[in-house]
Design an enzyme around this catalytic site. Structure first.
Site, short mmCIF file in Angstrom:
data_model
loop_
_atom_site.label_atom_id
_atom_site.label_comp_id
_atom_site.label_asym_id
_atom_site.label_seq_id
_atom_site.Cartn_x
_atom_site.Cartn_y
_atom_site.Cartn_z
N PRO A 155 44.39 37.14 47.39
CA PRO A 155 45.07 35.87 47.23
C PRO A 155 44.81 34.84 48.31
O PRO A 155 45.23 35.00 49.44
CB PRO A 155 46.55 36.28 47.25
CG PRO A 155 46.60 37.63 47.83
CD PRO A 155 45.23 38.09 48.10
N GLU A 156 44.16 33.78 47.96
CA GLU A 156 44.24 32.56 48.74
C GLU A 156 45.14 31.63 47.93
O GLU A 156 45.65 32.01 46.86
CB GLU A 156 42.86 31.95 48.95
CG GLU A 156 42.00 32.81 49.88
CD GLU A 156 41.10 31.99 50.78
OE1 GLU A 156 41.42 30.82 51.02
OE2 GLU A 156 40.09 32.52 51.22
N ARG B 43 47.23 47.61 50.29
CA ARG B 43 47.29 47.62 51.76
C ARG B 43 48.69 47.36 52.30
O ARG B 43 48.92 47.51 53.50
CB ARG B 43 46.30 46.57 52.31
CG ARG B 43 44.87 46.99 52.08
CD ARG B 43 43.90 45.94 52.58
NE ARG B 43 43.83 45.90 54.02
CZ ARG B 43 43.04 45.07 54.70
NH1 ARG B 43 42.31 44.21 54.05
NH2 ARG B 43 43.02 45.10 55.99
N HIS C 118 50.12 52.26 43.68
CA HIS C 118 50.47 51.11 44.52
C HIS C 118 51.36 50.07 43.84
O HIS C 118 51.45 48.95 44.31
CB HIS C 118 49.21 50.42 45.08
CG HIS C 118 48.30 51.35 45.81
ND1 HIS C 118 48.70 52.09 46.90
CD2 HIS C 118 47.02 51.69 45.58
CE1 HIS C 118 47.69 52.83 47.31
NE2 HIS C 118 46.66 52.60 46.53
#
Length: 271
Positions: free
Chosen positions: A2-3, A110, A91
DNA sequence: ATGCGGACCTGTTAGC
DNA sequence: TGCTAACAGGTCCGCA
């Protein structure tokens, strides 16, 4: 992943199925994200209706009765909308089960992302109250940019990635905007002419706008289980192209580390 | 105040 | 094929 353009794409993708819908239940499979998910989140949002989802920088702000859920996708977070009862993927850390049968799943390998809760106005929150202007807003203009830049002698790339200067410019788009403006990423911020700063300002805005537009083309896939955005990859001029020829002058692109981030540029075109 | 390095995590890939 | 190291879209924090 994600930007800013991806966060905006995420927001636009999930909003139609969530807006004005009521959260039935919150299921948290893993509390340990960047900060622990507050224990009171479930109690605070269960039974509440989602009024809106807004974006500030790369934060998503989900306003419900009584407060706001502040969400950040970190490096690897993404959202999926699935029918309630769909088996968990690896996740999947947070689920919002909605009254309308849909379930929002937050997946983040992460775990650099965040889910926080505030009863105050979200812009007062410590994570948000020092943020610079939105890059696509009128507040990010040449006068402001010159003011910010003149006190900084750090490399310009690091300055445009500083969220106190402007939000939402991540590593990919910093590289791209500097190439578009023909400015060397290591150039001291306070040693760039007004004219070239204006070019950079315009480049930041145009690169982000173009990427949001591209993200928009994948919106229809968003409710699919594997809704990976096709991304903006084919439009990238320098990012991920180290050693390959510059599209303008064919010089092999240089790749260096700047502030622990990979930086790609054309030593011929960018000064 | 600015600038820098380290920290938080897992997954993927390059290199031996 | 298997092991290890380096690197990945972010950004906060503590120290110089």
């Amino acid at each position: 992943m994600p930007e800013l353009p991806e966060v905006e794409t995420t927001r636009l993708g999930i909003l139609p199925k969530l807006k004005q819908q009521t959260i039935q239940q919150v299921v948290i499979n893993h509390y340990q994200l960047r900060w622990p998910i507050p224990k009171q989140l479930n109690r605070s949002v269960s039974g509440q209706r989602i009024n809106d989802i807004q974006r500030r920088g790369k934060y998503l702000l989900m306003s419900v009765g009584g407060g706001t859920v502040i969400i950040h996708l970190g490096m690897s977070g993404h959202m999926k909308l699935v029918p309630e009862g769909t088996p968990y993927a690896k996740h999947d850390h947070v689920s919002l089960i909605m009254d309308n049968g849909w379930c929002l799943r937050y997946n983040d390998p992460r775990r650099f992302g965040a889910w926080l809760w505030t009863k105050e106005a979200p812009e007062q929150h410590p994570l948000l109250n020092h943020l610079g202007p939105e890059p696509l807003s009128n507040g990010f203009d040449l006068a402001y940019f010159m003011e910010q830049v003149k006190k900084r002698k750090a490399p310009i790339k690091q300055v445009i990635m500083d969220s106190k200067v402007v939000v939402g410019v991540g590593n990919i788009y910093a590289n791209e905007a500097l190439f578009q403006a023909r400015i060397h990423p290591k150039r001291a911020a306070n040693r760039i002419s007004a004219k070239r700063l204006e070019a950079l300002l315009k480049a930041i805005k145009s690169v982000l706008r173009a990427a949001i537009k591209q993200g928009g083309t994948t919106l229809k896939d968003f409710s699919q289980s594997d809704g990976k955005p096709g991304y903006f990859k084919q439009s990238l001029q320098v990012y991920g192209r180290g050693q390959q020829p510059c599209y303008i002058c064919t010089t092999p692109l240089s790749e260096i580390r700047l502030g622990q981030r990979t930086t790609v540029y054309c030593s011929q075109c960018q000064r």
